[in-house]
Write a protein that holds these residues in place. Structure first.
Motif, PDB file in Angstrom:
ATOM      1  N   UNK A  79      99.884  56.696  48.329  1.00 28.20           N
ATOM      2  CA  UNK A  79     100.984  57.101  47.442  1.00 28.20           C
ATOM      3  C   UNK A  79     101.968  55.941  47.291  1.00 28.20           C
ATOM      4  N   UNK A  80     101.419  54.788  46.899  1.00 30.63           N
ATOM      5  CA  UNK A  80     102.244  53.586  46.819  1.00 30.63           C
ATOM      6  C   UNK A  80     103.281  53.696  45.708  1.00 30.63           C
ATOM      7  N   UNK A  81     102.942  54.415  44.645  1.00 32.22           N
ATOM      8  CA  UNK A  81     103.880  54.556  43.537  1.00 32.22           C
ATOM      9  C   UNK A  81     105.180  55.222  43.967  1.00 32.22           C
ATOM     10  N   UNK A  95      95.338  49.826  55.193  1.00 30.33           N
ATOM     11  CA  UNK A  95      94.937  50.016  53.806  1.00 30.33           C
ATOM     12  C   UNK A  95      93.521  49.475  53.597  1.00 30.33           C
ATOM     13  N   UNK A  96      92.823  49.996  52.612  1.00 25.55           N
ATOM     14  CA  UNK A  96      91.536  49.442  52.237  1.00 25.55           C
ATOM     15  C   UNK A  96      90.323  50.190  52.741  1.00 25.55           C
ATOM     16  N   UNK A 100      92.661  53.675  47.346  1.00 22.23           N
ATOM     17  CA  UNK A 100      93.907  52.921  47.216  1.00 22.23           C
ATOM     18  C   UNK A 100      94.592  53.313  45.920  1.00 22.23           C
ATOM     19  N   UNK A 101      95.884  53.515  45.981  1.00 21.40           N
ATOM     20  CA  UNK A 101      96.671  53.761  44.776  1.00 21.40           C
ATOM     21  C   UNK A 101      96.773  52.421  44.042  1.00 21.40           C
ATOM     22  N   UNK A 130      88.000  45.724  49.695  1.00 17.19           N
ATOM     23  CA  UNK A 130      88.674  46.995  49.444  1.00 17.19           C
ATOM     24  C   UNK A 130      88.080  47.655  48.203  1.00 17.19           C
ATOM     25  N   UNK A 131      88.127  48.991  48.126  1.00 16.32           N
ATOM     26  CA  UNK A 131      87.581  49.695  46.952  1.00 16.32           C
ATOM     27  C   UNK A 131      88.537  49.591  45.757  1.00 16.32           C
TER      28      UNK A 131
END
Length: 230
Positions: A79-81, A95-96, A100-101, A130-131
């Motif tokens: 939920x980086x946004x 992360x990764x 990922x957002x 990372x995806x």
């Protein structure tokens, strides 16, 4: 019929939390580059830094040190946004591995670069793995400074084991440490699990932590035993 079996002492869970301060950090060749870049903040060459290493390599400890030093905002990788409007610096731990957002991370990186802030991310994978499907985000990640943390070497693992025992006010002989370094999985999380189990078993048996006890605990954990016949 009266039982002659002496009652077992049940160990108390005293909540031995790992220390994540700079003073708790043990430095060796396996993590020296990562420690150096954390210590050099805010004089980073690039505003985006990724610490990449296996589970239990100490990424979370370094992230905690940097978070305290930078007063960083912790961001959920999914939920980086939600971090929009925050001033930074920013920390994204672990992360990764999952989704990922991507749009959120792309905008966060742009915001960091434009505002002169900083972003530290930790991951078990290099950013190239990372995806990520968004080409612009992949390009931004290639420009990040990525520092690898290796599996703990003998010096680091020995130091961590001594410290974990000391945190529990337990003195152990060097031959116990030497045995553990040679026989356990080379990760800090495993070291913590082994020390916790040894402390618990020693309390139950009302015994010192010896090499023989360490060998029995390591063997039992390797064989997946949840308990010991005491």
């Amino acid at each position: 019929m009266t039982s002659t079996t002496s009652p077992r002492q049940l160990p108390l869970d005293l909540g031995h939390e790992p220390g994540y301060s700079r003073d708790d950090l043990i430095v060796s060749a396996s993590n020296m580059a990562a420690v150096d870049i954390v210590d050099r903040w805010p004089e980073w060459i690039a505003p985006i830094v990724v610490l990449a290493g296996p589970t239990g390599s100490g990424k979370t400890h370094l992230a905690a040190i940097w978070k305290a030093e930078a007063s960083a905002v912790v961001v959920d990788p999914r939920r980086i946004a939600a971090a929009a409007g925050e001033g930074g610096p920013f920390l994204i731990d672990d992360i990764g591995e999952g989704p990922v957002d991507e749009a959120g991370l792309f905008h966060l990186i742009n915001n960091v670069r434009q505002s002169g802030s900083s972003l530290l991310m930790t991951s078990r994978k290099w950013p190239a793995n990372w995806p990520v499907a968004l080409p612009d985000l992949a390009s931004r990640l290639k420009a990040a400074t990525t520092v690898e943390i290796g599996e703990p070497d003998d010096v680091l693992l020995s130091g961590v084991l001594y410290k974990l025992f000391a945190d529990r006010q337990i003195a152990v002989d060097p031959n116990v440490i030497g045995f553990l370094v040679s026989h356990i999985e080379r990760s800090l999380s495993t070291a913590n699990r082994i020390v916790e189990r040894l402390d618990s078993v020693a309390l139950e048996r009302k015994s010192r932590i010896t090499r023989a006890l360490a060998a029995s605990v390591v063997t039992a954990i390797d064989e997946g035993q949840a308990a010991f016949d005491l």
